[in-house]
Design a protein around this motif. Structure first.
Motif, short mmCIF file in Angstrom:
data_model
loop_
_atom_site.label_atom_id
_atom_site.label_comp_id
_atom_site.label_asym_id
_atom_site.label_seq_id
_atom_site.Cartn_x
_atom_site.Cartn_y
_atom_site.Cartn_z
N HIS A 1 12.59 -16.62 -41.94
CA HIS A 1 12.55 -17.84 -41.12
C HIS A 1 13.67 -18.76 -41.61
N PRO A 2 14.91 -18.47 -41.19
CA PRO A 2 16.06 -19.23 -41.68
C PRO A 2 15.91 -20.73 -41.46
N GLY A 3 16.12 -21.50 -42.52
CA GLY A 3 16.02 -22.95 -42.44
C GLY A 3 14.62 -23.48 -42.67
N ASN A 4 13.64 -22.58 -42.77
CA ASN A 4 12.24 -22.97 -42.97
C ASN A 4 11.74 -23.82 -41.80
N ILE A 5 11.23 -25.02 -42.03
CA ILE A 5 10.70 -25.83 -40.93
C ILE A 5 11.86 -26.52 -40.21
N ARG B 1 8.60 -27.50 -33.47
CA ARG B 1 9.03 -27.71 -34.85
C ARG B 1 8.14 -26.90 -35.77
N SER B 2 8.71 -25.92 -36.41
CA SER B 2 7.96 -25.03 -37.30
C SER B 2 8.95 -24.05 -37.91
N GLU B 3 8.44 -22.99 -38.48
CA GLU B 3 9.29 -21.87 -38.90
C GLU B 3 9.66 -21.06 -37.66
N GLN B 4 10.94 -20.82 -37.50
CA GLN B 4 11.43 -20.01 -36.40
C GLN B 4 11.50 -18.56 -36.90
N TYR B 5 10.55 -17.76 -36.45
CA TYR B 5 10.40 -16.41 -37.00
C TYR B 5 11.49 -15.45 -36.50
N TYR B 6 12.17 -14.82 -37.47
CA TYR B 6 13.05 -13.69 -37.18
C TYR B 6 12.24 -12.44 -37.51
N MET B 7 12.10 -11.54 -36.54
CA MET B 7 11.19 -10.42 -36.70
C MET B 7 11.86 -9.11 -36.33
N HIS B 8 11.34 -8.03 -36.88
CA HIS B 8 11.66 -6.69 -36.39
C HIS B 8 10.58 -6.34 -35.38
N LEU C 1 3.95 -18.53 -33.20
CA LEU C 1 3.76 -19.97 -33.40
C LEU C 1 2.50 -20.24 -34.22
N GLY C 2 2.55 -21.26 -35.10
CA GLY C 2 1.33 -21.66 -35.79
C GLY C 2 1.38 -21.56 -37.30
N HIS C 3 2.35 -22.20 -37.93
CA HIS C 3 2.50 -22.11 -39.39
C HIS C 3 1.32 -22.70 -40.14
N VAL C 4 0.83 -23.85 -39.70
CA VAL C 4 -0.32 -24.50 -40.33
C VAL C 4 -1.27 -25.00 -39.24
N SER C 5 -2.44 -25.44 -39.67
CA SER C 5 -3.49 -25.80 -38.71
C SER C 5 -3.09 -26.95 -37.80
#
Length: 213
Positions: A109-113, A137-144, A188-192
């Protein structure tokens, strides 16, 4: 009555217990009888094959061979699987059969939040009905990810935090089949607190209902 099992645990930074309770309320409001467990041993119970829906919230961690076998067998047999962010997309990193079922695996997740945009690619799908592309606004997930996924939403990386991925478009929300079971995932959904974002909450809620048999 449809029955759902939520299994939470793993890395505490994703607030798995708090999120499990939020999801329990959502499912109960939608008419589910909900069970909550906080150990992967719950996956080894043969009765999970009769559930309507299984929701893992278990970032990282390990899953035993017999637990994974029973879980994947249940989904192949028709139980739904649905989840979000690292609770489903970064669980059990060493379990390739789990990743095969989910349809993807977090890698960065480049750049974190950060601030980014979620683009709806299938506005005609009932899960996305009435939802337009939105800032997040959150972690932008890079995924395989599995190319067989039916992608419902994407995000595009700017390259500000990893220049070599500038312009890469990445799935954010997808659905798929695994045997007879339906599988739904949203990154989506890093924290509650992110459940307070209407689009995030609605997409996940609809996705869980779609996956449930």
């Amino acid at each position: 009555m449809r029955e759902a099992l939520i299994v939470w645990g793993g890395w505490s930074g994703h607030e798995p217990e708090q999120c499990a309770n939020i999801i329990r309320t959502m499912l109960e409001e939608d008419g589910f009888k909900v069970y909550i467990e906080n150990t992967t041993e719950a996956f080894a119970d043969p009765s999970i094959k009769d559930l309507s829906l299984i929701v893992p919230i278990f970032t990282m961690s390990k899953i035993e061979k017999e637990e994974l076998s029973m879980l994947t067998e249940a989904v192949r047999g028709g139980a739904g699987l649905a989840g979000y962010h690292g609770g489903m997309g970064d669980a059990f990193r060493e379990a390739v059969d789990y990743q095969f079922m989910v349809g993807g695996q977090w890698v960065a997740h480049p750049g974190n939040i950060i601030d980014y945009r979620v683009d709806i690619t299938r506005p005609d799908d009932p899960i996305m009905e009435g939802i337009e592309s939105f800032p997040y606004r959150s972690e932008q997930y890079y995924m395989h990810v599995d190319p067989s996924n039916e992608v419902l939403a994407t995000t595009t990386f700017s390259g500000d935090h990893a220049y070599w991925i500038n312009g890469v478009t990445m799935p954010v929300v997808w659905k798929r089949k695994h045997g007879e079971g339906r599988v739904f995932y949203s990154s989506l959904g890093h924290v509650s607190a992110e459940f307070e974002v209407p689009q995030m909450r609605t997409i996940l809620r609809r996705g869980m209902n779609w996956a449930a048999r």
